[in-house]
Design a protein around this motif. Sequence first.
Motif, PDB file in Angstrom:
ATOM      1  N   SER A  42       0.838  -1.187   0.000  1.00 29.07           N
ATOM      2  CA  SER A  42       0.000   0.000   0.000  1.00 29.07           C
ATOM      3  C   SER A  42       0.883   1.251   0.000  1.00 29.07           C
ATOM      4  O   SER A  42       1.876   1.306   0.710  1.00 29.07           O
ATOM      5  CB  SER A  42      -0.880  -0.043   1.242  1.00 29.07           C
ATOM      6  OG  SER A  42      -1.661   1.093   1.297  1.00 29.07           O
ATOM      7  N   GLY A  43       0.543   2.206  -0.837  1.00 28.84           N
ATOM      8  CA  GLY A  43       1.296   3.454  -0.887  1.00 28.84           C
ATOM      9  C   GLY A  43       2.531   3.403  -1.765  1.00 28.84           C
ATOM     10  O   GLY A  43       3.308   4.354  -1.807  1.00 28.84           O
ATOM     11  N   SER A  44       2.702   2.316  -2.526  1.00 32.10           N
ATOM     12  CA  SER A  44       3.926   2.175  -3.327  1.00 32.10           C
ATOM     13  C   SER A  44       3.842   2.900  -4.678  1.00 32.10           C
ATOM     14  O   SER A  44       4.825   2.958  -5.406  1.00 32.10           O
ATOM     15  CB  SER A  44       4.268   0.699  -3.527  1.00 32.10           C
ATOM     16  OG  SER A  44       3.201   0.002  -4.120  1.00 32.10           O
ATOM     17  N   GLY A  45       2.664   3.427  -5.021  1.00 25.23           N
ATOM     18  CA  GLY A  45       2.548   4.204  -6.258  1.00 25.23           C
ATOM     19  C   GLY A  45       1.812   3.492  -7.380  1.00 25.23           C
ATOM     20  O   GLY A  45       1.757   3.997  -8.508  1.00 25.23           O
ATOM     21  N   LYS A  46       1.195   2.355  -7.076  1.00 19.77           N
ATOM     22  CA  LYS A  46       0.526   1.561  -8.112  1.00 19.77           C
ATOM     23  C   LYS A  46      -0.628   2.336  -8.749  1.00 19.77           C
ATOM     24  O   LYS A  46      -0.735   2.414  -9.971  1.00 19.77           O
ATOM     25  CB  LYS A  46       0.016   0.238  -7.514  1.00 19.77           C
ATOM     26  CG  LYS A  46       1.074  -0.572  -6.796  1.00 19.77           C
ATOM     27  CD  LYS A  46       0.527  -1.867  -6.206  1.00 19.77           C
ATOM     28  CE  LYS A  46      -0.576  -1.703  -5.174  1.00 19.77           C
ATOM     29  NZ  LYS A  46      -0.153  -1.038  -3.911  1.00 19.77           N
ATOM     30  N   SER A  47      -1.492   2.893  -7.905  1.00 20.21           N
ATOM     31  CA  SER A  47      -2.634   3.650  -8.454  1.00 20.21           C
ATOM     32  C   SER A  47      -2.155   4.888  -9.186  1.00 20.21           C
ATOM     33  O   SER A  47      -2.682   5.237 -10.253  1.00 20.21           O
ATOM     34  CB  SER A  47      -3.590   4.073  -7.332  1.00 20.21           C
ATOM     35  OG  SER A  47      -4.178   2.949  -6.739  1.00 20.21           O
ATOM     36  N   THR A  48      -1.165   5.560  -8.626  1.00 22.31           N
ATOM     37  CA  THR A  48      -0.642   6.767  -9.278  1.00 22.31           C
ATOM     38  C   THR A  48      -0.115   6.421 -10.668  1.00 22.31           C
ATOM     39  O   THR A  48      -0.339   7.167 -11.631  1.00 22.31           O
ATOM     40  CB  THR A  48       0.468   7.393  -8.410  1.00 22.31           C
ATOM     41  OG1 THR A  48      -0.057   7.640  -7.102  1.00 22.31           O
ATOM     42  CG2 THR A  48       0.961   8.700  -9.010  1.00 22.31           C
ATOM     43  N   LEU A  49       0.548   5.285 -10.788  1.00 20.25           N
ATOM     44  CA  LEU A  49       1.065   4.876 -12.096  1.00 20.25           C
ATOM     45  C   LEU A  49      -0.076   4.634 -13.076  1.00 20.25           C
ATOM     46  O   LEU A  49      -0.077   5.175 -14.191  1.00 20.25           O
ATOM     47  CB  LEU A  49       1.944   3.622 -11.945  1.00 20.25           C
ATOM     48  CG  LEU A  49       2.517   3.082 -13.254  1.00 20.25           C
ATOM     49  CD1 LEU A  49       3.393   4.119 -13.948  1.00 20.25           C
ATOM     50  CD2 LEU A  49       3.323   1.801 -12.999  1.00 20.25           C
ATOM     51  N   LEU A  50      -1.081   3.847 -12.662  1.00 24.37           N
ATOM     52  CA  LEU A  50      -2.211   3.576 -13.564  1.00 24.37           C
ATOM     53  C   LEU A  50      -2.925   4.870 -13.935  1.00 24.37           C
ATOM     54  O   LEU A  50      -3.278   5.098 -15.086  1.00 24.37           O
ATOM     55  CB  LEU A  50      -3.237   2.659 -12.888  1.00 24.37           C
ATOM     56  CG  LEU A  50      -3.138   1.160 -13.008  1.00 24.37           C
ATOM     57  CD1 LEU A  50      -4.501   0.545 -12.697  1.00 24.37           C
ATOM     58  CD2 LEU A  50      -2.665   0.695 -14.364  1.00 24.37           C
ATOM     59  N   ARG A  51      -3.144   5.718 -12.925  1.00 24.28           N
ATOM     60  CA  ARG A  51      -3.882   6.958 -13.154  1.00 24.28           C
ATOM     61  C   ARG A  51      -3.099   7.934 -14.024  1.00 24.28           C
ATOM     62  O   ARG A  51      -3.690   8.786 -14.702  1.00 24.28           O
ATOM     63  CB  ARG A  51      -4.251   7.604 -11.815  1.00 24.28           C
ATOM     64  CG  ARG A  51      -5.293   6.781 -11.034  1.00 24.28           C
ATOM     65  CD  ARG A  51      -5.389   7.236  -9.571  1.00 24.28           C
ATOM     66  NE  ARG A  51      -5.787   8.623  -9.452  1.00 24.28           N
ATOM     67  CZ  ARG A  51      -7.046   9.062  -9.545  1.00 24.28           C
ATOM     68  NH1 ARG A  51      -8.014   8.196  -9.713  1.00 24.28           N
ATOM     69  NH2 ARG A  51      -7.324  10.333  -9.449  1.00 24.28           N
ATOM     70  N   SER A  52      -1.792   7.811 -14.012  1.00 24.31           N
ATOM     71  CA  SER A  52      -0.972   8.668 -14.867  1.00 24.31           C
ATOM     72  C   SER A  52      -1.115   8.276 -16.336  1.00 24.31           C
ATOM     73  O   SER A  52      -0.970   9.118 -17.229  1.00 24.31           O
ATOM     74  CB  SER A  52       0.501   8.575 -14.458  1.00 24.31           C
ATOM     75  OG  SER A  52       0.674   9.075 -13.149  1.00 24.31           O
ATOM     76  N   ILE A  53      -1.397   6.990 -16.581  1.00 21.70           N
ATOM     77  CA  ILE A  53      -1.486   6.515 -17.966  1.00 21.70           C
ATOM     78  C   ILE A  53      -2.654   7.170 -18.695  1.00 21.70           C
ATOM     79  O   ILE A  53      -2.543   7.513 -19.869  1.00 21.70           O
ATOM     80  CB  ILE A  53      -1.591   4.963 -18.007  1.00 21.70           C
ATOM     81  CG1 ILE A  53      -0.295   4.325 -17.487  1.00 21.70           C
ATOM     82  CG2 ILE A  53      -1.905   4.477 -19.419  1.00 21.70           C
ATOM     83  CD1 ILE A  53      -0.360   2.807 -17.310  1.00 21.70           C
ATOM     84  N   ASN A  54      -3.776   7.391 -17.995  1.00 17.49           N
ATOM     85  CA  ASN A  54      -4.867   8.094 -18.689  1.00 17.49           C
ATOM     86  C   ASN A  54      -5.029   9.533 -18.192  1.00 17.49           C
ATOM     87  O   ASN A  54      -6.063  10.144 -18.391  1.00 17.49           O
ATOM     88  CB  ASN A  54      -6.179   7.307 -18.629  1.00 17.49           C
ATOM     89  CG  ASN A  54      -6.635   7.029 -17.229  1.00 17.49           C
ATOM     90  OD1 ASN A  54      -6.078   7.575 -16.272  1.00 17.49           O
ATOM     91  ND2 ASN A  54      -7.631   6.183 -17.079  1.00 17.49           N
ATOM     92  N   ARG A  55      -3.975  10.010 -17.580  1.00 14.29           N
ATOM     93  CA  ARG A  55      -3.868  11.417 -17.154  1.00 14.29           C
ATOM     94  C   ARG A  55      -4.917  11.838 -16.136  1.00 14.29           C
ATOM     95  O   ARG A  55      -5.308  12.991 -16.082  1.00 14.29           O
ATOM     96  CB  ARG A  55      -3.868  12.370 -18.353  1.00 14.29           C
ATOM     97  CG  ARG A  55      -2.656  13.292 -18.291  1.00 14.29           C
ATOM     98  CD  ARG A  55      -2.547  14.215 -19.469  1.00 14.29           C
ATOM     99  NE  ARG A  55      -3.492  15.303 -19.431  1.00 14.29           N
ATOM    100  CZ  ARG A  55      -3.680  16.181 -20.413  1.00 14.29           C
ATOM    101  NH1 ARG A  55      -2.975  16.079 -21.531  1.00 14.29           N
ATOM    102  NH2 ARG A  55      -4.547  17.151 -20.308  1.00 14.29           N
ATOM    103  N   LEU A  56      -5.363  10.866 -15.317  1.00 14.77           N
ATOM    104  CA  LEU A  56      -6.116  11.255 -14.127  1.00 14.77           C
ATOM    105  C   LEU A  56      -5.161  11.911 -13.139  1.00 14.77           C
ATOM    106  O   LEU A  56      -5.570  12.659 -12.265  1.00 14.77           O
ATOM    107  CB  LEU A  56      -6.808  10.041 -13.490  1.00 14.77           C
ATOM    108  CG  LEU A  56      -7.921   9.407 -14.321  1.00 14.77           C
ATOM    109  CD1 LEU A  56      -8.468   8.170 -13.638  1.00 14.77           C
ATOM    110  CD2 LEU A  56      -9.044  10.402 -14.578  1.00 14.77           C
ATOM    111  N   GLU A  57      -3.875  11.590 -13.247  1.00 18.63           N
ATOM    112  CA  GLU A  57      -2.819  12.324 -12.554  1.00 18.63           C
ATOM    113  C   GLU A  57      -1.889  12.893 -13.625  1.00 18.63           C
ATOM    114  O   GLU A  57      -1.654  12.256 -14.646  1.00 18.63           O
ATOM    115  CB  GLU A  57      -1.980  11.411 -11.646  1.00 18.63           C
ATOM    116  CG  GLU A  57      -2.752  10.666 -10.592  1.00 18.63           C
ATOM    117  CD  GLU A  57      -3.228  11.539  -9.444  1.00 18.63           C
ATOM    118  OE1 GLU A  57      -2.882  12.746  -9.397  1.00 18.63           O
ATOM    119  OE2 GLU A  57      -3.959  11.007  -8.598  1.00 18.63           O
ATOM    120  N   THR A  58      -1.363  14.075 -13.356  1.00 21.41           N
ATOM    121  CA  THR A  58      -0.414  14.679 -14.293  1.00 21.41           C
ATOM    122  C   THR A  58       0.996  14.444 -13.776  1.00 21.41           C
ATOM    123  O   THR A  58       1.302  14.774 -12.627  1.00 21.41           O
ATOM    124  CB  THR A  58      -0.667  16.190 -14.403  1.00 21.41           C
ATOM    125  OG1 THR A  58      -2.063  16.383 -14.591  1.00 21.41           O
ATOM    126  CG2 THR A  58       0.084  16.788 -15.578  1.00 21.41           C
TER     127      THR A  58
END
Length: 246
Positions: A42-58
């Motif tokens: 938990s907290g390792s960046g998995k969601s951030t990585l996925l969300r970056s792919i469709n630019r839910l995160e910049t």
Amino acid sequence: MSDASKIISIANVYKFFGPLKALNNVSLDIHAGEKVVIIGPSGSGKSTLLRSINRLETIDSGTITVDGKDINDSKNDINAMRMDMGMVFQSFNLFPHRTALENLTMAPIKLRKMPRDKAETMAMALLKKVGIDEKSSVYPAQLSGGQKQRVAIARALAMSPKIMLFDEPTSALDPEMIGEVLDVMVTLAREGMTMAVVTHEMGFAREVADRIVFMDQGEIVEVGTPQQFFEQTRHPRTQKFLSQIL
Ligand code: ADP
Ligand code: MG
């Protein structure tokens, strides 16, 4: 593999939340038809990585290209690019005031300009595929968690995506409903869908993954086949994680 078969190319990506380095020099390519399973604490960046792919995160630096197009290049239409990426969340995110069928038909009608009758025929076929066509006129509140998630997967498929991104799709489910959702995902995998899946379901990872990506503290620690990962890892951080979950 050749560059042409790369659907997603992630190169030297950094993402900060204030002082926190959520992604630390992450690079990863995903090829057409490949199933990549991303695991880590938990907290390792998995969601951030996925969300970056469709630019839910910049992202703050590095590049992410999807089908050869840089998602952060303002010349590229991110909304058009998002239509090719289906995303399934832990929390389902269905439209609560729409029936199961309407959840599937809305985006194809609005964004793909599909005629309503065609969209409804396709939606019924997809609901049947995920085993829930008898619930087509039901609202999300009347569905179980497993049923909601199967509708969410069918909704993503209704846009005919080139890739499916799953972020812990079974983590919010009661144990007896996990199997029905994983079964749908296994079927999709066998049909050749390109998939990036964040999950703690190690059985699924073993069975379906072409490659397993292990993340810790915003970094990709290692990438390997399921056999390499589960049986041959020499990486202390991976060993520690596996000893905690297996
Ligand atoms: P994982 O999915 O592996 O559990 P996340 O990608 O959600 O990890 O989070 C990675 C790190 O970034 C965590 O430390 C988390 O607290 C932090 N983080 C995620 N999203 C935000 C946000 N919107 N604002 C601040 N910190 C965030
Ligand atoms: Mg997460």
